[in-house]
Scaffold this motif. Structure first.
Motif, PDB file in Angstrom:
ATOM      1  N   CYS A 174      -2.677  -2.356  17.509  1.00  0.00           N
ATOM      2  CA  CYS A 174      -3.453  -2.444  16.265  1.00  0.00           C
ATOM      3  C   CYS A 174      -3.994  -1.104  15.776  1.00  0.00           C
ATOM      4  O   CYS A 174      -4.310  -0.956  14.589  1.00  0.00           O
ATOM      5  CB  CYS A 174      -4.622  -3.414  16.444  1.00  0.00           C
ATOM      6  N   THR A 175      -4.116  -0.135  16.664  1.00  0.00           N
ATOM      7  CA  THR A 175      -4.674   1.155  16.285  1.00  0.00           C
ATOM      8  C   THR A 175      -3.650   2.089  15.646  1.00  0.00           C
ATOM      9  O   THR A 175      -3.986   3.208  15.248  1.00  0.00           O
ATOM     10  CB  THR A 175      -5.291   1.847  17.520  1.00  0.00           C
ATOM     11  N   THR A 176      -2.405   1.632  15.532  1.00  0.00           N
ATOM     12  CA  THR A 176      -1.376   2.440  14.878  1.00  0.00           C
ATOM     13  C   THR A 176      -1.639   2.486  13.376  1.00  0.00           C
ATOM     14  O   THR A 176      -1.961   1.475  12.754  1.00  0.00           O
ATOM     15  CB  THR A 176       0.018   1.827  15.119  1.00  0.00           C
ATOM     16  N   SER A 177      -1.513   3.650  12.776  1.00  0.00           N
ATOM     17  CA  SER A 177      -1.707   3.797  11.326  1.00  0.00           C
ATOM     18  C   SER A 177      -0.365   3.662  10.617  1.00  0.00           C
ATOM     19  O   SER A 177       0.592   4.379  10.935  1.00  0.00           O
ATOM     20  CB  SER A 177      -2.338   5.156  11.006  1.00  0.00           C
ATOM     21  N   ILE A 191       9.654   0.826   6.396  1.00  0.00           N
ATOM     22  CA  ILE A 191      10.334  -0.001   7.385  1.00  0.00           C
ATOM     23  C   ILE A 191       9.347  -0.972   8.027  1.00  0.00           C
ATOM     24  O   ILE A 191       9.679  -2.127   8.282  1.00  0.00           O
ATOM     25  CB  ILE A 191      11.008   0.872   8.455  1.00  0.00           C
ATOM     26  N   VAL A 192       8.114  -0.513   8.256  1.00  0.00           N
ATOM     27  CA  VAL A 192       7.101  -1.370   8.887  1.00  0.00           C
ATOM     28  C   VAL A 192       5.850  -1.425   8.021  1.00  0.00           C
ATOM     29  O   VAL A 192       5.445  -0.427   7.416  1.00  0.00           O
ATOM     30  CB  VAL A 192       6.739  -0.876  10.304  1.00  0.00           C
ATOM     31  N   SER A 193       5.237  -2.608   7.961  1.00  0.00           N
ATOM     32  CA  SER A 193       3.999  -2.809   7.209  1.00  0.00           C
ATOM     33  C   SER A 193       3.132  -3.830   7.947  1.00  0.00           C
ATOM     34  O   SER A 193       3.647  -4.850   8.430  1.00  0.00           O
ATOM     35  CB  SER A 193       4.279  -3.339   5.796  1.00  0.00           C
ATOM     36  N   TRP A 194       1.838  -3.559   8.003  1.00  0.00           N
ATOM     37  CA  TRP A 194       0.936  -4.552   8.586  1.00  0.00           C
ATOM     38  C   TRP A 194       0.872  -5.799   7.718  1.00  0.00           C
ATOM     39  O   TRP A 194       0.844  -5.710   6.482  1.00  0.00           O
ATOM     40  CB  TRP A 194      -0.484  -3.993   8.705  1.00  0.00           C
ATOM     41  N   VAL A 195       0.844  -6.956   8.372  1.00  0.00           N
ATOM     42  CA  VAL A 195       0.556  -8.222   7.689  1.00  0.00           C
ATOM     43  C   VAL A 195      -0.628  -8.867   8.411  1.00  0.00           C
ATOM     44  O   VAL A 195      -1.103  -8.369   9.441  1.00  0.00           O
ATOM     45  CB  VAL A 195       1.779  -9.167   7.680  1.00  0.00           C
ATOM     46  N   SER A 212       0.814  -1.221   0.000  1.00  0.00           N
ATOM     47  CA  SER A 212       0.000   0.000   0.000  1.00  0.00           C
ATOM     48  C   SER A 212       0.846   1.269   0.000  1.00  0.00           C
ATOM     49  O   SER A 212       2.023   1.257   0.389  1.00  0.00           O
ATOM     50  CB  SER A 212      -0.924   0.020   1.218  1.00  0.00           C
ATOM     51  N   LYS A 213       0.215   2.356  -0.407  1.00  0.00           N
ATOM     52  CA  LYS A 213       0.846   3.678  -0.368  1.00  0.00           C
ATOM     53  C   LYS A 213       0.262   4.548   0.742  1.00  0.00           C
ATOM     54  O   LYS A 213       0.764   5.638   1.000  1.00  0.00           O
ATOM     55  CB  LYS A 213       0.645   4.393  -1.714  1.00  0.00           C
ATOM     56  N   ILE A 214      -0.809   4.055   1.370  1.00  0.00           N
ATOM     57  CA  ILE A 214      -1.502   4.853   2.389  1.00  0.00           C
ATOM     58  C   ILE A 214      -1.301   4.234   3.768  1.00  0.00           C
ATOM     59  O   ILE A 214      -0.874   3.083   3.895  1.00  0.00           O
ATOM     60  CB  ILE A 214      -3.006   4.975   2.075  1.00  0.00           C
ATOM     61  N   LEU A 215      -1.624   5.003   4.795  1.00  0.00           N
ATOM     62  CA  LEU A 215      -1.480   4.565   6.182  1.00  0.00           C
ATOM     63  C   LEU A 215      -2.848   4.271   6.774  1.00  0.00           C
ATOM     64  O   LEU A 215      -3.748   5.108   6.719  1.00  0.00           O
ATOM     65  CB  LEU A 215      -0.788   5.645   7.017  1.00  0.00           C
ATOM     66  N   LEU A 216      -3.006   3.076   7.346  1.00  0.00           N
ATOM     67  CA  LEU A 216      -4.263   2.684   7.972  1.00  0.00           C
ATOM     68  C   LEU A 216      -3.980   1.870   9.227  1.00  0.00           C
ATOM     69  O   LEU A 216      -2.890   1.299   9.377  1.00  0.00           O
ATOM     70  CB  LEU A 216      -5.108   1.835   7.014  1.00  0.00           C
ATOM     71  N   THR A 217      -4.966   1.814  10.125  1.00  0.00           N
ATOM     72  CA  THR A 217      -4.857   0.908  11.263  1.00  0.00           C
ATOM     73  C   THR A 217      -4.969  -0.528  10.749  1.00  0.00           C
ATOM     74  O   THR A 217      -5.333  -0.757   9.587  1.00  0.00           O
ATOM     75  CB  THR A 217      -5.968   1.166  12.290  1.00  0.00           C
TER      76      THR A 217
END
Length: 213
Positions: free
Chosen positions: A202-205, A131-135, A91-96
């Motif tokens: 989990c609430t971190t974007s 550096i960080v990405s949700w999986v 992704s290019k955007i930031l989400l929780t």
């Protein structure tokens, strides 16, 4: 393959010997048909040599594992990219974490549950990704018993992928945090850590990775 090398050496040696024979001056009164016959023999040996070479190349190609060939042939629709036979979108955007999962589901995909975690990490690095990405892994919804004799086992099983499989403990860089009410923890992929998985509220974007199944 050793048998082929032996046949190859014999063929090359015979070809060289015949070629050397052809280089010997032929007396003018010799029968021209003898020279033609020798030439045909050389050409026949060369044909054998090249046929053996082609067969050896085919054997080496056919020796590739079938699953490797199938992975290479996977076609991923845009905007997904093929990474070791799986289709991922960075992704290019930031989400929780919850928002990221909703976004992936809206693409007909899911938050990433990679078969080859370090292949995915290499892809993020190669794309100059974050550096960080949700999986697709988080803290299990099931509350575990507090008995001390099962503490270690329950701590390992409390981290699950979205397909409900358990996240292998050796994939985590840090020790798991303690449970905290109303403070759910999700899993992120870090390209600067090894092992590559870390814990994050989990609430971190932040950016995320979707996977098309």
């Amino acid at each position: 393959m050793p048998g082929f090398l032996l046949r190859l050496s014999v063929a090359m040696g015979f070809t060289c010997a015949l070629a050397a024979a052809l280089a010997i001056p032929v007396p003018e009164n010799d029968d021209l048909r003898s020279a033609v016959a020798v030439s045909k023999l050389v050409l026949a040996q060369q044909a054998v040599f090249f046929r053996e070479l082609i067969n050896a190349t085919r054997e080496r190609t056919s020796g590739c594992a079938p699953h490797v060939r199938s992975e290479m042939s996977v076609s991923c629709p845009s905007p997904f990219a093929n990474v070791m036979g799986e289709c991922f979108y960075l992704s290019k955007i930031l989400l929780t974490w919850d928002q990221a999962r909703t976004h992936c589901l809206g693409m007909g995909a899911e938050l990433a549950v990679p078969r080859h975690l370090y292949g995915l990490k290499s892809f993020v690095v190669g794309e100059n990704g974050p550096i960080v990405s949700w999986v697709g892994a988080q803290e299990s919804e099931v509350e575990e018993p507090e008995a001390t004799d099962v503490e270690a086992k329950s701590d390992e099983s409390r981290w699950q992928w979205v397909d409900e499989s358990v996240v292998e403990p050796e994939l985590f860089y840090s020790k798991p945090p303690s449970r905290r009410p109303n403070h759910k923890i999700c899993i992120e992929l870090r390209k600067d850590r090894h092992p590559a998985l870390e814990f994050k509220t989990c609430t971190t974007s932040q950016r995320f990775i979707c996977q098309l199944h």
